[in-house]
Design a protein around this motif. Structure first.
Motif, PDB file in Angstrom:
ATOM      1  N   UNK A 235       0.856  -1.185   0.000  1.00  0.00           N
ATOM      2  CA  UNK A 235       0.000   0.000   0.000  1.00  0.00           C
ATOM      3  C   UNK A 235       0.889   1.231   0.000  1.00  0.00           C
ATOM      4  N   UNK A 236       0.281   2.372  -0.322  1.00  0.00           N
ATOM      5  CA  UNK A 236       0.981   3.635  -0.219  1.00  0.00           C
ATOM      6  C   UNK A 236       1.395   4.285  -1.521  1.00  0.00           C
ATOM      7  N   UNK A 237       1.149   3.629  -2.638  1.00  0.00           N
ATOM      8  CA  UNK A 237       1.517   4.233  -3.904  1.00  0.00           C
ATOM      9  C   UNK A 237       0.641   5.426  -4.246  1.00  0.00           C
ATOM     10  N   UNK A 238       1.002   6.121  -5.320  1.00  0.00           N
ATOM     11  CA  UNK A 238       0.214   7.261  -5.746  1.00  0.00           C
ATOM     12  C   UNK A 238       0.974   8.134  -6.714  1.00  0.00           C
ATOM     13  N   UNK A 239       0.426   9.327  -6.922  1.00  0.00           N
ATOM     14  CA  UNK A 239       1.013  10.320  -7.820  1.00  0.00           C
ATOM     15  C   UNK A 239       1.720  11.378  -6.978  1.00  0.00           C
TER      16      UNK A 239
END
Length: 121
Positions: free
Chosen positions: A7-11
């Motif tokens: 978890x924790x991905x993003x832009x």
């Protein structure tokens, strides 16, 4: 069975930071390592960082040294990847891997589903 969940991905914009988490659950008898790899479109999977459980030591891929930090919560069988000074070339799907054993005689080598990290302005 051992499950691995990232978890924790993003832009994020170039120069920014993100923190990824990877939690392992199930019948884990012994962990050899928990590690992060990444794969960008059209490229091979690349080693990012790993935490050697018994040695309590870490190592990093050359492209992330000095910018990324891997840490662990032993009690939770979780590793974290703190990513600072992110660059567009860090854009990839980040995968977590656990190697170890589920009994004295049965090894485990499991991967998570991956979490997308996109570095762009």
């Amino acid at each position: 069975q051992v499950q691995v969940v990232e978890s924790g991905g993003g832009l994020v914009q170039p120069g920014g930071s993100l923190r990824l988490s990877c939690a392992a659950s199930g019948n884990i008898f012994h962990i050899v390592h928990m590690a992060w790899f990444r794969q960008a479109p059209g490229k091979d999977r690349e080693f990012v960082a790993r935490f050697l459980w018994s040695d309590v030591s870490v190592d990093y891929g050359d492209s992330v040294k000095g910018r990324f930090t891997i840490s662990r919560d032993d009690a939770k069988s979780t590793v974290y990847l703190q990513m600072n000074d992110l660059k567009p070339e860090d854009t990839a799907v980040y995968y977590c891997n656990i190697r170890g054993s589920i009994t004295r005689f049965e090894s485990v080598d499991s991967w998570g589903q991956g979490t997308q990290v996109t570095v762009s302005s």
